[in-house]
Design an enzyme around this catalytic site. Sequence first.
Site, PDB file in Angstrom:
ATOM      1  CB  CYS A   1      -0.902  -0.052   1.240  1.00  0.00           C
ATOM      2  SG  CYS A   1      -1.728   1.479   1.649  1.00  0.00           S
TER       3      CYS A   1
ATOM      4  CB  CYS B   1       0.495   1.512   4.119  1.00  0.00           C
ATOM      5  SG  CYS B   1      -1.256   1.097   4.109  1.00  0.00           S
TER       6      CYS B   1
END
Length: 110
Positions: A29, A32
């Site tokens: 991600c 992230c």
Amino acid sequence: MIKHLENSAEFNEIVKQGNVVVDFFATWCGPCRIMGRVLEEIEKDYPTLTFLKVDTDKFPEIAMSFGVSSIPTFIAYKDGKRIALQGENELLGARPTDDFRLILNEAFHI
């Protein structure tokens, strides 16, 4: 301190005392990864906080138990009790470093 969850059993042990920010993330991600760098940048400025990183691919049962449907998702605990981040039960998405600092300062009264 940044701590990576090693097994499901330690989750409750970690959040039951002190100030803990749980970061639900995945290695693939992009947002992230951005927030991972933010945590690395600010962790030294928050010695009373534990940043617990929970990989949703390794621990999907924990993510599902919190209804995590978008990552990164952050939840916070103070001495075992869940507290609000920016007036919400959880904080979704990436934030600029200064914004994230303000959110932490407000939530934990720092």
